[in-house]
Motif scaffolding. Structure first.
Motif, mmCIF file in Angstrom:
data_model
loop_
_atom_site.group_PDB
_atom_site.id
_atom_site.type_symbol
_atom_site.label_atom_id
_atom_site.label_comp_id
_atom_site.label_asym_id
_atom_site.label_seq_id
_atom_site.Cartn_x
_atom_site.Cartn_y
_atom_site.Cartn_z
ATOM 1 N N ASN A 113 0.854 -1.176 0.000
ATOM 2 C CA ASN A 113 0.000 0.000 0.000
ATOM 3 C C ASN A 113 0.891 1.227 0.000
ATOM 4 O O ASN A 113 2.099 1.135 0.196
ATOM 5 N N PHE A 114 0.302 2.378 -0.182
ATOM 6 C CA PHE A 114 1.066 3.612 -0.073
ATOM 7 C C PHE A 114 1.440 3.781 1.394
ATOM 8 O O PHE A 114 0.607 3.719 2.276
ATOM 9 N N GLY A 115 2.720 3.935 1.656
ATOM 10 C CA GLY A 115 3.195 4.075 3.030
ATOM 11 C C GLY A 115 3.949 2.840 3.469
ATOM 12 O O GLY A 115 4.118 1.885 2.714
ATOM 13 N N PRO A 116 4.397 2.851 4.709
ATOM 14 C CA PRO A 116 5.194 1.726 5.215
ATOM 15 C C PRO A 116 4.345 0.471 5.371
ATOM 16 O O PRO A 116 3.117 0.545 5.474
ATOM 17 N N PRO A 117 4.983 -0.701 5.398
ATOM 18 C CA PRO A 117 4.242 -1.952 5.609
ATOM 19 C C PRO A 117 3.495 -1.928 6.936
ATOM 20 O O PRO A 117 3.934 -1.305 7.911
ATOM 21 N N GLN A 118 2.361 -2.623 6.967
ATOM 22 C CA GLN A 118 1.546 -2.732 8.168
ATOM 23 C C GLN A 118 1.591 -4.173 8.671
ATOM 24 O O GLN A 118 1.522 -5.117 7.875
ATOM 25 N N TYR A 119 1.672 -4.345 9.979
ATOM 26 C CA TYR A 119 1.767 -5.672 10.558
ATOM 27 C C TYR A 119 0.598 -6.563 10.138
ATOM 28 O O TYR A 119 0.798 -7.718 9.756
ATOM 29 N N GLU A 120 -0.602 -6.051 10.186
ATOM 30 C CA GLU A 120 -1.781 -6.858 9.872
ATOM 31 C C GLU A 120 -1.741 -7.386 8.438
ATOM 32 O O GLU A 120 -2.253 -8.463 8.161
ATOM 33 N N ASP A 121 -1.142 -6.646 7.527
ATOM 34 C CA ASP A 121 -1.008 -7.090 6.139
ATOM 35 C C ASP A 121 0.108 -8.119 5.979
ATOM 36 O O ASP A 121 0.039 -8.983 5.106
ATOM 37 N N ALA A 122 1.158 -8.007 6.772
ATOM 38 C CA ALA A 122 2.362 -8.822 6.595
ATOM 39 C C ALA A 122 2.416 -10.055 7.491
ATOM 40 O O ALA A 122 3.262 -10.922 7.296
ATOM 41 N N LYS A 123 1.526 -10.191 8.436
ATOM 42 C CA LYS A 123 1.635 -11.268 9.422
ATOM 43 C C LYS A 123 1.386 -12.643 8.804
ATOM 44 O O LYS A 123 0.639 -12.799 7.848
ATOM 45 N N PHE A 124 2.054 -13.621 9.381
ATOM 46 C CA PHE A 124 1.875 -15.033 9.027
ATOM 47 C C PHE A 124 2.122 -15.843 10.287
ATOM 48 O O PHE A 124 2.710 -15.350 11.253
ATOM 49 N N SER A 125 1.652 -17.076 10.286
ATOM 50 C CA SER A 125 1.787 -17.924 11.473
ATOM 51 C C SER A 125 2.663 -19.128 11.196
ATOM 52 O O SER A 125 2.675 -19.663 10.094
ATOM 53 N N ILE A 126 3.386 -19.519 12.225
ATOM 54 C CA ILE A 126 4.115 -20.782 12.225
ATOM 55 C C ILE A 126 3.413 -21.661 13.250
ATOM 56 O O ILE A 126 3.326 -21.290 14.419
ATOM 57 N N ILE A 127 2.917 -22.799 12.782
ATOM 58 C CA ILE A 127 2.185 -23.685 13.688
ATOM 59 C C ILE A 127 2.878 -25.049 13.753
ATOM 60 O O ILE A 127 3.524 -25.370 14.735
ATOM 61 N N ASP A 128 2.734 -25.828 12.700
ATOM 62 C CA ASP A 128 3.262 -27.192 12.702
ATOM 63 C C ASP A 128 4.498 -27.383 11.850
ATOM 64 O O ASP A 128 5.280 -28.281 12.093
ATOM 65 N N ASN A 129 4.650 -26.562 10.812
ATOM 66 C CA ASN A 129 5.694 -26.806 9.825
ATOM 67 C C ASN A 129 6.601 -25.595 9.668
ATOM 68 O O ASN A 129 6.256 -24.478 10.056
ATOM 69 N N ASN A 130 7.763 -25.842 9.047
ATOM 70 C CA ASN A 130 8.633 -24.740 8.659
ATOM 71 C C ASN A 130 7.906 -23.916 7.596
ATOM 72 O O ASN A 130 6.982 -24.409 6.946
ATOM 73 N N VAL A 131 8.328 -22.677 7.431
ATOM 74 C CA VAL A 131 7.649 -21.770 6.511
ATOM 75 C C VAL A 131 8.633 -21.275 5.463
ATOM 76 O O VAL A 131 9.773 -20.938 5.794
ATOM 77 N N SER A 132 8.180 -21.227 4.208
ATOM 78 C CA SER A 132 8.951 -20.619 3.119
ATOM 79 C C SER A 132 8.119 -19.491 2.534
ATOM 80 O O SER A 132 6.940 -19.688 2.216
ATOM 81 N N LEU A 133 8.742 -18.322 2.402
ATOM 82 C CA LEU A 133 8.050 -17.148 1.880
ATOM 83 C C LEU A 133 8.769 -16.592 0.677
ATOM 84 O O LEU A 133 9.994 -16.527 0.662
ATOM 85 N N GLU A 134 8.010 -16.171 -0.317
ATOM 86 C CA GLU A 134 8.565 -15.488 -1.471
ATOM 87 C C GLU A 134 8.056 -14.046 -1.417
ATOM 88 O O GLU A 134 6.864 -13.798 -1.456
ATOM 89 N N ILE A 135 9.002 -13.123 -1.277
ATOM 90 C CA ILE A 135 8.670 -11.709 -1.137
ATOM 91 C C ILE A 135 9.045 -10.989 -2.431
ATOM 92 O O ILE A 135 10.080 -11.267 -3.021
#
Length: 137
Positions: A113-135
């Motif tokens: 969005n216009f402006g700095p990143p927001q936590y609510e938009d960028a958040k993700f959870s780690i529960i059972d497995n490792n996580v891979s993200l493509e940014i």
């Protein structure tokens, strides 16, 4: 007495192994870096630390337009990643006098969005497995 000591040691070892088995790995990659100059710096945040002091930070070289880091031993929970291309290797994100960023940046989930990143938009959870993200920048 030796038997009790042995059992206590085993309990401690299994407890430590169980706790470390709960920790996960986050692999984050930026796949569209516009040049191989400099590095991409990544910051891992919780909601409370977002855009303040990261709980973990790493940077990596850019090779053929791609940069990847691995955050190890991350406890199960909710996180966000913000990263930027430190093209001139000065260790900070550079801005124009009007406050607009000069260097490319991105965040987990790729909501821009216009402006700095927001936590609510960028958040993700780690529960059972490792996580891979493509940014993407």
């Amino acid at each position: 007495m030796k038997f009790l000591s042995s059992i206590l040691v085993l309990i401690i070892v299994f407890t430590i192994e169980s706790i470390s088995a709960q920790n996960k790995t986050i692999t984050a990659s930026v796949v569209n870096v516009t040049s191989n100059e400099g590095r991409v710096s990544y910051a891992l945040y919780t909601k409370d630390s977002f855009m303040k002091k990261p709980i973990k930070a790493k940077s990596s070289k850019v090779i053929q337009g791609k940069s990847t880091v691995v955050f190890k031993d991350v406890p199960v929970g909710e996180y966000a990643i913000v990263c930027y291309h430190d093209k001139n290797n000065n260790g900070k994100m550079d801005f124009q006098p009007n406050g607009m960023p000069i260097e490319n940046y991105g965040a987990s989930n790729n909501v821009m969005n216009f402006g700095p990143p927001q936590y609510e938009d960028a958040k993700f959870s780690i529960i059972d497995n490792n996580v891979s993200l493509e940014i993407r920048f």
